[in-house]
Every structure is written in structure tokens, then in C-alpha cells.
Design a protein around this motif. Structure first.
Motif, mmCIF file in Angstrom:
data_model
loop_
_atom_site.group_PDB
_atom_site.id
_atom_site.type_symbol
_atom_site.label_atom_id
_atom_site.label_comp_id
_atom_site.label_asym_id
_atom_site.label_seq_id
_atom_site.Cartn_x
_atom_site.Cartn_y
_atom_site.Cartn_z
ATOM 1 N N VAL A 4 -4.702 6.108 6.799
ATOM 2 C CA VAL A 4 -3.511 6.729 7.397
ATOM 3 C C VAL A 4 -2.872 7.621 6.343
ATOM 4 C CG1 VAL A 4 -1.384 6.365 8.710
ATOM 5 C CG2 VAL A 4 -3.054 4.518 8.536
ATOM 6 N N GLY A 5 -2.718 8.897 6.649
ATOM 7 C CA GLY A 5 -2.038 9.822 5.740
ATOM 8 C C GLY A 5 -3.030 10.708 5.010
ATOM 9 N N GLY A 17 -2.065 13.807 3.291
ATOM 10 C CA GLY A 17 -1.193 14.846 2.730
ATOM 11 C C GLY A 17 -1.699 15.259 1.363
ATOM 12 N N TYR A 18 -0.936 14.928 0.312
ATOM 13 C CA TYR A 18 -1.319 15.289 -1.056
ATOM 14 C C TYR A 18 -2.358 14.306 -1.617
ATOM 15 C CZ TYR A 18 -0.884 15.316 -6.137
ATOM 16 O OH TYR A 18 -1.160 15.300 -7.480
ATOM 17 N N TRP A 19 -2.083 13.004 -1.520
ATOM 18 C CA TRP A 19 -2.925 11.992 -2.173
ATOM 19 C C TRP A 19 -4.052 11.480 -1.264
ATOM 20 C CZ3 TRP A 19 -3.926 11.234 -6.965
ATOM 21 C CH2 TRP A 19 -4.432 10.032 -7.441
ATOM 22 N N ASP A 77 -3.494 11.110 10.960
ATOM 23 C CA ASP A 77 -2.298 11.770 10.418
ATOM 24 C C ASP A 77 -1.512 12.342 11.590
ATOM 25 O OD1 ASP A 77 -1.596 13.020 7.301
ATOM 26 O OD2 ASP A 77 -0.447 13.683 9.043
ATOM 27 N N GLN A 78 -0.183 12.227 11.500
ATOM 28 C CA GLN A 78 0.630 12.722 12.613
ATOM 29 C C GLN A 78 0.757 14.243 12.591
ATOM 30 O OE1 GLN A 78 4.817 11.428 10.461
ATOM 31 N NE2 GLN A 78 4.030 10.176 12.064
ATOM 32 N N THR A 89 -1.429 5.899 14.916
ATOM 33 C CA THR A 89 -1.873 4.804 14.038
ATOM 34 C C THR A 89 -2.288 3.573 14.842
ATOM 35 O OG1 THR A 89 0.428 4.157 13.768
ATOM 36 C CG2 THR A 89 -0.542 5.447 11.998
ATOM 37 N N VAL A 130 -1.662 5.811 3.015
ATOM 38 C CA VAL A 130 -1.366 6.844 2.008
ATOM 39 C C VAL A 130 -0.266 7.744 2.565
ATOM 40 C CG1 VAL A 130 -2.458 8.339 0.300
ATOM 41 C CG2 VAL A 130 -3.867 6.756 1.601
ATOM 42 N N THR A 131 0.813 7.112 2.951
ATOM 43 C CA THR A 131 1.945 7.787 3.587
ATOM 44 C C THR A 131 3.193 7.568 2.719
ATOM 45 O OG1 THR A 131 2.335 5.761 4.807
ATOM 46 C CG2 THR A 131 1.029 7.454 5.927
ATOM 47 N N HIS A 155 5.452 2.302 4.449
ATOM 48 C CA HIS A 155 4.442 1.346 3.969
ATOM 49 C C HIS A 155 4.570 -0.022 4.644
ATOM 50 C CE1 HIS A 155 3.737 3.609 -0.118
ATOM 51 N NE2 HIS A 155 3.442 4.329 0.942
ATOM 52 N N GLU A 188 -0.420 2.484 -0.891
ATOM 53 C CA GLU A 188 0.045 3.279 -2.024
ATOM 54 C C GLU A 188 1.214 2.626 -2.747
ATOM 55 O OE1 GLU A 188 -0.900 5.506 -3.917
ATOM 56 O OE2 GLU A 188 -2.738 5.586 -2.758
ATOM 57 N N LYS A 189 1.406 3.061 -3.971
ATOM 58 C CA LYS A 189 2.590 2.647 -4.736
ATOM 59 C C LYS A 189 3.773 3.488 -4.282
ATOM 60 C CE LYS A 189 2.954 6.564 -7.082
ATOM 61 N NZ LYS A 189 4.110 7.421 -6.888
ATOM 62 N N ASP A 222 -1.952 0.423 -4.772
ATOM 63 C CA ASP A 222 -2.577 1.457 -5.596
ATOM 64 C C ASP A 222 -1.776 1.702 -6.873
ATOM 65 O OD1 ASP A 222 -3.948 3.517 -6.702
ATOM 66 O OD2 ASP A 222 -3.520 4.986 -5.136
ATOM 67 N N THR A 275 -2.892 3.072 -9.705
ATOM 68 C CA THR A 275 -4.077 3.800 -10.174
ATOM 69 C C THR A 275 -4.261 3.771 -11.689
ATOM 70 O OG1 THR A 275 -3.325 5.378 -8.496
ATOM 71 C CG2 THR A 275 -5.328 5.932 -9.657
ATOM 72 N N HIS A 312 4.299 4.050 -11.959
ATOM 73 C CA HIS A 312 3.143 4.145 -12.849
ATOM 74 C C HIS A 312 3.399 3.336 -14.128
ATOM 75 C CE1 HIS A 312 1.242 6.990 -10.268
ATOM 76 N NE2 HIS A 312 2.141 7.936 -10.451
#
Ligand SMILES: NC(=O)c1ccc[n+]([C@@H]2O[C@H](COP(=O)([O-])OP(=O)(O)OC[C@H]3O[C@@H](n4cnc5c(N)ncnc54)[C@H](O)[C@@H]3O)[C@@H](O)[C@H]2O)c1
Length: 360
Positions: free
Chosen positions: A34-35, A37-39, A60-61, A82, A97-98, A103, A120-121, A147, A149, A197
């Protein structure tokens, strides 16, 4: 089955006729993402390429994002809802990944539908949400991986090794500068965007439980703090300081770790020699009476240890697939995500109180 899920079914039927180039006998873990976008594209690319996983569908919406998915991965199903991804019986695990605010709902839906979750974090928007999700995953015997990473980078692995082997000696401090111009997030401040991070790195490297947080920050442009300074206090006089900033003219990713025996500088923007270990320090050699300490500054060699050149996200997703296949609990599980969220909450509270100490 809804019509929108049709491409998913077709993809999996196709895959059954493909040569078994993945998994070599082990079950391949089938993912929904799901998601995009950038990541998201990084997550999809790795899951698509790994031996032990395949991407069944991406949701993705945004119509633009859906077009990009289809263009790059014509063999992968593309969804806008979703719910269709969550309820698909073709899928074993969901990668979320939204943006942060989504989340909790998405992870909960995935777990309720019996899927393992890579999220994702930062894990959630608050610790109550994280605790609920951890409990739900435990009840359903499902894995959560958050995540974080950086834990899978060659640099953090090397620093962990230097600490474990005792090369640096007892840690005195961790000091990090993570600044650049943008990318402004709409739903969180710079602390929730960039500090996960460093907070996940210190959670991993410093084998002590943090005691208190003090943080200051300021909002200039969009109502969220865009500059912040966070201090984390640990037992045994270990202190961590993290500077995060979306308004810096230059990008800096530099961390100093001071130890009793050696000190190191990690410049993540260096292509080679990311880590430099300095045989520098201060020894108090003798005491001739209470008022005359003899301080001896040690200034020896500097060396740059070999750092594994790997894509951290690839290593992390390989580990997640392995954890699912072999029923292992990931080190960066929901509990690790919760520890980071608690530090973020404490930092936000302290910023509101202009730097007041918040006990953990
Ligand atoms: N691990 C890392 O190094 C790293 C790096 C960057 C971002 N991130 C994290 O990744 C997450 C996403 O960040 P981004 O920068 O890619 O965000 P983004 O805004 O660029 O992309 C998010 C995408 O999700 C889609 N989306 C949002 N809600 C949705 C929903 N309910 N259903 C379907 N699609 C939905 C949006 O349309 C968009 O395409 C954040 O949690 C961020 O912190 C992690």
C-alpha cells in the motif's frame, strides 16, 4: 471477489505457470503493497526482485501513482481500494508505505485479515496504537516489522560490531546531525520524520534503557516544527543528541560516537570511508592531590574500516521474508517500533514545554 481484484487473480495464475526462479523449493511470500509515493517504489522493487518474495498487487489511492505502477510493473496487479488488498487470499503479507497517520488503521486491517505486516517508520502516531497492534499480532501469531532501514546499512552494522568487540570502549555520547532543505511532510513535524532514524539506531546500539528526553524546536513555515534538537539521557552517563532540520542550506548526515577507548565519525554522505575511527581520547593519568589532575590527551592513528556496500532495504526485506518463513521474531519488531514512538512522544511533549525534561 470484486472485479477490481481481478488483475490480482490473473497475476497469481500467471505466476504459477512461470519457471520456479524464486525460492528454490521454499515457499515464496506473496506481498501486497500500500502506497507508491516517494518510498513505496523502493519497497516494490526489492520485493519484486527478491528470491523469496513476489509482489501480487500494489494499491494507491492516487491515479497518477497507479499509472506509474502499471507502467513499471505490467505483471503486478494495481488496486485503488485497500480493502481489496487486505481481503485477498492470494496475499501473505502487506507492506504499508503510506504517511504516518494511516499506519495504525492499515496495519490493524492487515492483521485482522491474517496478514504479516511490514510498516514504515515511525510505527504509529502514538504508543497506545502501537501497543494495541503488538497485542493483535501476538493473538494472531503474525509478524510485524517496522522499517528501521538504517539498522541494515553496512555503516550501522560496522559500528555495532566495533561496540560489541569493545573497540570503542564504554560509550560516552552519540551526536547526530541529520539536516537538509525539505522534504516537508504535511502530517508530522521534522522530529517524527527524521529522528526515527537516529532513535532506532541508538535503540539498537546503546544497550541501556533511556531514562529521559529533553527537546526544543520551532515552527516557521507550515505549523509543524521544522528545526529541532533532541537530547536523550541514558544510565551510566551516556547521552545522545540529535539535530534534525528541514531548513538547512546543505545536506548533512554526520554522527559522532565518543567512547572511552576510541571515537568515531560516520559521514553517511561519503561514498568510501564512511566511518573513521580515531584513536583519540583523554586519560586522567594520575592524581597528585585533589586539585592537580594530570590530564593526558591521546592522539593516535585514524583508520577507516571496510563497510559492507549493500542496499539496506534489500537486506531488511530479505530478513523479513526469512522471519516469516522460519517463524522468527524480527529484531525490529513492533516492540522496537513502540520504543521509538515513546521517544518521539516524549520529544514532542518536551518541545511543547520548551525543553522541559520528560521522564520515560
Ligand atoms: N525508511 C526510510 O528510509 C523512509 C524514507 C522515506 C519515507 N519513509 C516513510 O514511508 C512512508 C511514506 O512516505 P513517502 O515519503 O513515500 O510518502 P508519499 O506521500 O510520497 O507517498 C505515500 C503514498 O501513499 C498513498 N496513500 C496514502 N494513503 C493511502 C491509503 N489509505 N490507501 C492507498 N494509498 C494511500 C498516497 O497516494 C501516496 O502515493 C512514511 O511513513 C515515511 O516516514 C521511510
Amino acid at each position: 471477489m470484486s472485479t477490481i481484484l481481478q488483475p490480482v487473480t490473473q497475476v497469481s495464475e500467471l505466476a504459477m505457470n512461470e519457471p520456479a526462479h524464486k525460492g528454490s523449493g521454499n515457499a515464496v511470500i506473496k506481498f501486497g503493497v500500500v502506497g507508491y509515493g516517494y518510498w513505496g517504489p523502493n519497497v516494490v522493487r526489492n520485493l519484486d526482485q527478491l528470491e523469496g518474495s513476489k509482489v501480487v498487487a500494489v494499491c494507491d489511492q492516487s491515479p497518477t501513482a497507479r499509472k506509474r505502477i502499471h507502467k513499471t510493473y505490467p505483471h503486478i496487479g494495481v488496486l485503488s481500494e485497500t480493502a481489496d488488498l487486505m481481503s485477498s487470499t492470494e496475499i501473505d503479507a502487506i507492506a504499508i508505505v503510506t504517511p504516518v497517520w494511516s499506519h495504525y488503521e492499515l496495519t490493524k486491517a492487515a492483521l485482522q485479515n491474517g496478514k504479516h505486516v511490514f510498516v514504515e517508520k515511525p510505527f504509529t502516531s502514538d504508543s497506545a496504537q502501537a501497543e494495541e497492534l503488538i497485542e493483535l499480532a501476538a493473538q494472531k501469531n503474525l509478524k510485524i516489522m517496522v522499517d528501521h532501514t538504517f539498522l541494515f546499512t553496512g555503516a550501522v552494522k560496522k559500528i555495532g560490531q566495533l561496540l560489541d568487540e569493545g573497540t570503542l570502549g564504554k560509550i560516552y555520547y552519540y551526536e547526530s546531525m541529520r539536516v537538509n532543505l525539505g522534504l516537508f511532510q504535511h502530517d508530522v513535524n521534522v522530529i517524527w520524520d527524521l529522528a526515527p532514524h537516529d532513535l532506532s539506531i541508538i535503540d539498537h546500539l546503546i544497550k541501556e534503557t533511556p531514562e529521559a528526553v529533553s527537546a526544543t524546536g520551532q515552527t516557521h513555515l507550515n505549523g509543524h516544527e521544522d528545526v529541532a534538537f533532541i537530547t536523550v539521557y541514558f544510565p551510566n552517563k551516556i547521552i545522545a543528541h540529535i539535530n534534525v532540520n528541514w531548513l538547512s542550506p546543505v545536506k548533512v548526515r554526520t554522527t559522532l560516537i565518543g567512547g572511552e577507548k576510541k571515537m568515531l565519525v560516520w559521514n553517511d554522505l561519503e561514498a568510501d570511508e564512511k566511518i573513521k575511527v580515531y584513536d583519540k581520547g583523554v586519560n586522567i593519568t594520575s592524581r597528585e592531590g585533589l586539585y592537580s589532575l594530570l590530564v593526558n590527551y591521546r592522539s593516535g592513528d585514524m583508520w577507516a574500516p571496510q563497510v559492507e556496500q549493500v542496499e539496506a532495504l534489500k537486506q531488511e526485506l530479505t530478513y523479513f521474508v526469512d522471519c516469516i518463513s522460519n517463524d522468527h521474531t524480527p529484531s525490529n519488531d513492533g516492540a522496537a517500533g513502540l520504543r521509538v514512538v515513546k521517544l518521539l512522544e516524549a520529544a514532542n511533549e518536551s518541545v511543547r514545554k520548551r525543553g522541559a525534561l520528560v521522564q520515560l
